[in-house]
Design an enzyme around this catalytic site. Structure first.
Site, short mmCIF file in Angstrom:
data_model
loop_
_atom_site.label_atom_id
_atom_site.label_comp_id
_atom_site.label_asym_id
_atom_site.label_seq_id
_atom_site.Cartn_x
_atom_site.Cartn_y
_atom_site.Cartn_z
N CYS A 1 37.47 -41.16 18.71
CA CYS A 1 37.32 -39.69 18.49
C CYS A 1 37.69 -39.07 17.00
O CYS A 1 36.68 -38.33 16.55
CB CYS A 1 38.00 -38.68 19.79
SG CYS A 1 37.59 -37.13 19.30
N CYS B 1 33.81 -38.30 17.24
CA CYS B 1 33.68 -36.91 17.28
C CYS B 1 33.88 -36.00 15.91
O CYS B 1 32.97 -35.28 15.71
CB CYS B 1 34.38 -36.18 18.47
SG CYS B 1 34.54 -37.48 19.93
N LYS C 1 31.86 -37.09 12.78
CA LYS C 1 30.51 -36.71 13.29
C LYS C 1 30.19 -35.32 13.23
O LYS C 1 29.07 -34.75 12.44
CB LYS C 1 30.18 -37.21 14.80
CG LYS C 1 28.70 -37.08 15.15
CD LYS C 1 28.67 -35.87 15.74
CE LYS C 1 29.50 -35.46 17.11
NZ LYS C 1 29.31 -36.19 18.22
N TYR D 1 23.08 -40.43 22.77
CA TYR D 1 23.87 -39.43 21.90
C TYR D 1 23.89 -39.58 20.62
O TYR D 1 23.54 -39.01 19.58
CB TYR D 1 25.20 -39.24 22.30
CG TYR D 1 25.39 -38.67 23.67
CD1 TYR D 1 25.49 -39.12 25.01
CD2 TYR D 1 26.27 -37.26 23.44
CE1 TYR D 1 25.73 -38.62 25.94
CE2 TYR D 1 26.66 -36.61 24.60
CZ TYR D 1 26.54 -37.19 25.85
OH TYR D 1 26.91 -36.70 27.00
N GLU E 1 22.11 -38.07 17.39
CA GLU E 1 22.76 -37.02 16.53
C GLU E 1 22.73 -37.53 15.29
O GLU E 1 22.57 -36.61 14.20
CB GLU E 1 24.17 -37.08 17.08
CG GLU E 1 24.53 -36.47 18.35
CD GLU E 1 25.96 -36.37 18.88
OE1 GLU E 1 26.52 -35.54 19.90
OE2 GLU E 1 26.93 -37.03 18.37
N ARG F 1 13.41 -47.27 22.80
CA ARG F 1 12.41 -47.95 23.31
C ARG F 1 11.86 -47.47 24.76
O ARG F 1 10.81 -47.92 25.30
CB ARG F 1 13.33 -49.30 24.00
CG ARG F 1 14.48 -48.97 25.00
CD ARG F 1 15.10 -50.27 25.24
NE ARG F 1 16.61 -49.93 25.89
CZ ARG F 1 17.28 -50.87 26.37
NH1 ARG F 1 17.25 -52.00 26.10
NH2 ARG F 1 18.44 -50.55 27.24
N HIS G 1 23.80 -7.89 24.09
CA HIS G 1 22.48 -7.69 23.33
C HIS G 1 22.91 -7.41 21.81
O HIS G 1 23.75 -6.51 21.55
CB HIS G 1 21.81 -6.59 23.92
CG HIS G 1 20.34 -6.24 23.01
ND1 HIS G 1 19.64 -7.25 23.34
CD2 HIS G 1 19.99 -5.50 22.39
CE1 HIS G 1 18.47 -6.84 22.82
NE2 HIS G 1 18.69 -5.78 22.11
N GLU H 1 21.94 -14.03 26.09
CA GLU H 1 21.54 -12.75 27.14
C GLU H 1 20.70 -13.33 28.08
O GLU H 1 20.58 -12.82 29.21
CB GLU H 1 21.37 -11.45 26.57
CG GLU H 1 20.07 -11.57 25.67
CD GLU H 1 19.98 -10.20 25.01
OE1 GLU H 1 19.95 -9.15 25.67
OE2 GLU H 1 19.83 -10.01 23.84
#
Ligand code: NDP
Length: 478
Positions: free
Chosen positions: A42, A47, A50, A177, A181, A198, A461, A466
């Site tokens: 990680c 992570c 990345k 993933y 990414e 594939r 808003h 929302e």
């Protein structure tokens, strides 16, 4: 019997470090061995770097948007060596923090590889034997190359953060993933990206509409995505390939050698299942990961492993040898850092706090940092409708910031609702910052919120999110 330690942890990634620290805080005598860098996949090659690359890759588009909003800016070229230097400085800093956390918790660190000698003994690569009442294996996983001729010429996500220079063109293989990414990241950094998957659609296992929109968004941004496509073979280009028509101009990488002349040449020649032949500067495989269980002596001492090499554990992360536990990617349950951390906490509760605790794998929110980003929790429409009758609330629109900037990107918000209980069984968001949104909406979904609970919540808003509380009628029942 006395042991050198109460707990010996093998692996200094997210799971191992957390377990070591929290176990030590109970007063246990703890040691941890890590053969590479503290922080694991990680922090060092997953992570964290990345996500920093995701940030870096967004600036070209932001520059265009800034112009549309009236700013007099131009985005120059991306300076990969400058970014890489800064990236590795940051990773060094984070690694330092991990080490400090361990030493401040009185966890003894061994910078060595550990293997298992018996149910209570590890042998370090330094030759030292150490005994422990409990051993925790948290050795993670590694990328695997597929069985394709020439695959060894390709790189994996481990290598991408270390490249001397960014390729001008890259072929990314895989539709999970990591492949999806990095297709977005490298495309954003100006690399010409081709992606082969594939199957029929990328991100298998995610909600179909969400996958479709992500794939469309990636294509709109410039990723040349080929579905139902794989590599037949790859090799160093011949001199003939290099002069052939229709080939992309390769750049110096210095590795492959021309099969015909034997001289070092640039790029990798690839033949695809769709019949295309092309030369790419790099080929990156993101075709899955394998647990790090090789050469650890697991089989010799009776720790059972599965077909993919993953360590078999029970609900309490205990292996078939009672004194040995395993958590994180090495067990191939859910390969996510926060899950490994929770497995670590459950392990410490079970073994050091006398409170047997099973980890909860229900309703795990997650995000895929593709461009556009995908956030998800709970069941997909396809999974839910196989179980019970559902109503689908879904909206897709051009968010105001994109519309103003003249971008075509669309956002999608989707709720999968049980017709019987009215509970929200799944939520899927494709939008900028979908990861941030799903973390928050995930609390409500995990608590069992109903569609009417969502409806009772006043909209904020003007925001994209929302829409999650303003969808009046189902788009369909299934
Ligand atoms: P995945 O298992 O997600 O994807 C592997 C991909 O490679 C799939 O598309 C698979 O196809 C394809 N593939 C497998 N074998 C071959 C082959 N021989 N030839 C061609 N294609 C092949 O693995 P990743 O490496 O992308 O990621 C590993 C794990 O890491 C993920 O499951 C995730 O849990 C975690 N992760 C999480 C992130 C996040 O939370 N944002 C980011 C990165 C990783 P098929 O679908 O047909 O099997």
């Amino acid at each position: 019997m006395t042991f050198d330690y109460d707990l010996f942890v093998i692996g200094g990634g997210s799971g191992g470090v957390r377990a070591a620290r929290v176990a030590a805080a109970t007063g246990a005598k703890v040691a941890l061995a890590e053969e590479f860098r503290m922080g694991g996949t990680c922090v060092i090659r997953g992570c964290v770097p990345k996500k920093l690359m995701v940030f870096a890759s967004g600036y070209a588009e932001m520059c265009d948007d800034a112009q549309a909003y009236g700013w007099d800016v131009t985005c120059g070229a991306f300076d990969w060596p400058k970014f890489r230097t800064q990236l590795h400085k940051e990773l060094d800093r984070l690694e330092g923090i991990y080490r400090k956390l361990l030493s401040n918790s009185d966890v003894e660190i061994f910078d060595a590889r550990a293997s298992l000698k018996d149910a209570h003994t590890v042998t370090l690569s330094t030759g030292q034997d150490i005994t422990a009442k409990h051993i925790l294996i948290a050795t993670g996983g590694r990328p695997v190359l597929p069985d394709i001729p020439g695959a060894e010429l390709g790189i994996t996500s481990n290598d991408i953060f270390l490249l001397d220079e960014l390729p001008k063109s890259i072929l990314i293989v895989g539709g999970g993933y990591i492949a999806s990414e990095f297709a977005g990241i490298l495309n954003g950094l100006g690399v010409k990206v081709t992606q082969f998957y594939r199957g029929a659609q990328i991100l298998r296992g995610f909600d179909d509409e969400a996958r479709g929109l992500v794939a469309e968004g990636m294509r709109d941004k410039g990723v040349n995505l080929h579905l139902g496509t794989n590599i037949v073979e790859m090799r160093a280009p011949t001199d003939q390939d290099l002069t052939g028509e229709g080939m992309s101009a390769p750049i110096e990488q210095g590795k492959p050698t021309s099969v015909s002349s034997g001289k070092p040449v640039k790029g990798i020649w690839v033949k695809a299942t769709n019949g295309n032949e092309a030369i790419y500067d790099q080929v990156m495989f993101a075709t899955g990961r394998a647990p790090n269980t090789e050469d650890m002596g697991l089989g010799d001492i009776g720790v059972e492993t599965g077909r993919r090499g993953q360590i078999i554990v029970d609900d309490y992360s205990q292996t078939t040898v009672p004194s040995i536990y395993a958590i994180g990617d090495v067990t191939d349950r859910v390969q996510l850092t926060p899950v490994a951390i929770r497995e670590a906490m459950a392990f410490v509760q079970t073994v050091f706090k006398g409170n047997p605790t099973k980890n909860d794998y229900e309703m795990i929110p997650s995000a895929v940092f593709t461009q556009p980003e995908l956030g998800t929790i709970g069941m997909t429409e396809e999974e839910a409708r196989d179980i019970e009758p559902v109503e689908i609330y879904c909206t897709s629109f051009k968010p105001m910031n994109h519309a103003f900037a003249g971008r075509s990107d669309r956002v999608m918000m989707k709720l999968v609702v049980s017709r019987e209980t009215r509970k929200v069984m799944g939520c899927h968001i494709v939008a900028d910052h979908a990861g941030e949104m799903i973390q928050l909406v995930g609390i409500a979904v995990k608590m069992g919120a109903s569609k009417e609970d969502f409806d009772r919540t006043v909209a904020v808003h003007p925001t994209m999110a929302e829409e999650l509380v303003t969808m009046k009628d189902p788009v369909r029942s299934a």
